[in-house]
Enzyme design. Structure first.
Site, PDB file in Angstrom:
ATOM      1  N   HIS A  31       0.852  -1.189   0.000  1.00 55.12           N
ATOM      2  CA  HIS A  31       0.000   0.000   0.000  1.00 55.12           C
ATOM      3  C   HIS A  31       0.888   1.239   0.000  1.00 55.12           C
ATOM      4  O   HIS A  31       1.988   1.224   0.570  1.00 55.12           O
ATOM      5  CB  HIS A  31      -0.866   0.066   1.267  1.00 55.12           C
ATOM      6  N   CYS A  81      -2.200   2.622   9.089  1.00 54.69           N
ATOM      7  CA  CYS A  81      -3.210   1.660   8.677  1.00 54.69           C
ATOM      8  C   CYS A  81      -4.404   1.673   9.624  1.00 54.69           C
ATOM      9  O   CYS A  81      -5.535   1.411   9.206  1.00 54.69           O
ATOM     10  CB  CYS A  81      -2.608   0.256   8.638  1.00 54.69           C
TER      11      CYS A  81
END
Length: 274
Positions: free
Chosen positions: A173, A267
């Site tokens: 990511h 996250c």
């Protein structure tokens, strides 16, 4: 130097890890053979929430749902700019149902929610810098989010969007390889990006704080910053020194259990931009 950096109060969304476990492996960090201390995970998450509220920020809490162990990674559920929420569409079936929980939160809160047609994992692969080049979205692709979602986000959110190709599966990511330090500058690990994307980043952010592989491997880029206080994983001591040298204040938080699922501070935290 930190007094020259001006913090801005933020609003965040987090989801407690009440059902968190590593029950499957969909990124290189996940190992189903490595046990998770569920009680410690909750304590570490709570400490992160308290750290953010202690810095003066508002934290909304999304109710966790059974059988969705990755809901704790709340950044992946949507991406918001100026009251518009661009929803997520997860790549892996194990996380698909998370999108509906996030949508319900945004719709109940009166956000202008836009359902995606393209695969994207929310703020995991999108970063927004309101003062960079008049307001700029950085968007990652290569492992989770599809490039077509970048164009869709640009249309929905009305901000120029720059596509950045991720090439190292450990940094699957964007938020594992790049973070906004304030409203106009970033820190990133060049090795996570293609040569062409590295060139683009150098042009856009000539004063970026550059991280090395050790910083990235310790999830040091997976951070949350309010423009002065940089909250990051306690293992990322080298990264802490780099942001301190750049005039920011490093705030270290232990998140060893959440790292087992492939995530850290960022996250776990979605920024809400009403």
């Amino acid at each position: 130097m930190s007094q020259h950096r001006i913090p801005r109060n933020r609003t965040y969304l987090m989801c407690p890890p009440e059902h968190y476990e590593v029950a499957y492996a969909i990124n290189p960090w996940m190992d189903t053979a490595t046990p998770v201390d569920a009680e410690l995970a909750v304590k570490q998450w709570e400490r992160l929430r308290e750290t953010l509220t202690g810095l003066g920020h508002k934290v909304h809490v999304l109710a966790p749902e059974p059988h969705l162990p990755d809901m704790v990674y709340a950044a992946n559920g949507a991406f918001t700019v100026d009251g518009v929420a661009y929803g997520a569409r997860f790549k892996y079936a194990q996380r698909t149902a998370e999108a509906a929980a996030h949508r319900a939160f945004y719709e109940a809160g009166g956000w202008d929610f836009r359902a995606p047609t393209q695969t994207n994992e929310g703020e995991g692969d999108f970063a927004y810098l309101p003062r960079a080049h008049g307001g700029l979205i950085l968007a990652g692709y290569g492992f989770r989010t599809e490039p077509a979602a970048h164009a869709e986000a640009q249309d929905v959110l009305g901000r120029p969007t720059v596509s950045l190709r991720l090439v190292d599966p450990r940094f699957y990511h964007l938020d594992t390889a790049l973070a906004a330090l304030d409203d106009g500058n970033v820190t990133y690990y060049p090795g996570a990006f293609s040569v062409a994307s590295q060139r683009v980043l150098r042009q856009l952010f000539p004063h970026a704080v550059l991280a090395d592989e050790a910083d990235a491997y310790a999830f040091g880029l997976n951070l949350v910053s309010d423009g002065r206080n940089v909250v990051l994983n306690s293992e990322a001591t080298g990264m802490a020194r780099k942001v301190e040298a750049a005039g920011y204040t490093a705030v270290l938080v232990e998140l060893s259990e959440l790292k087992k699922g492939g995530g850290s501070v960022k996250c776990c935290v979605a920024e809400l931009r009403p």
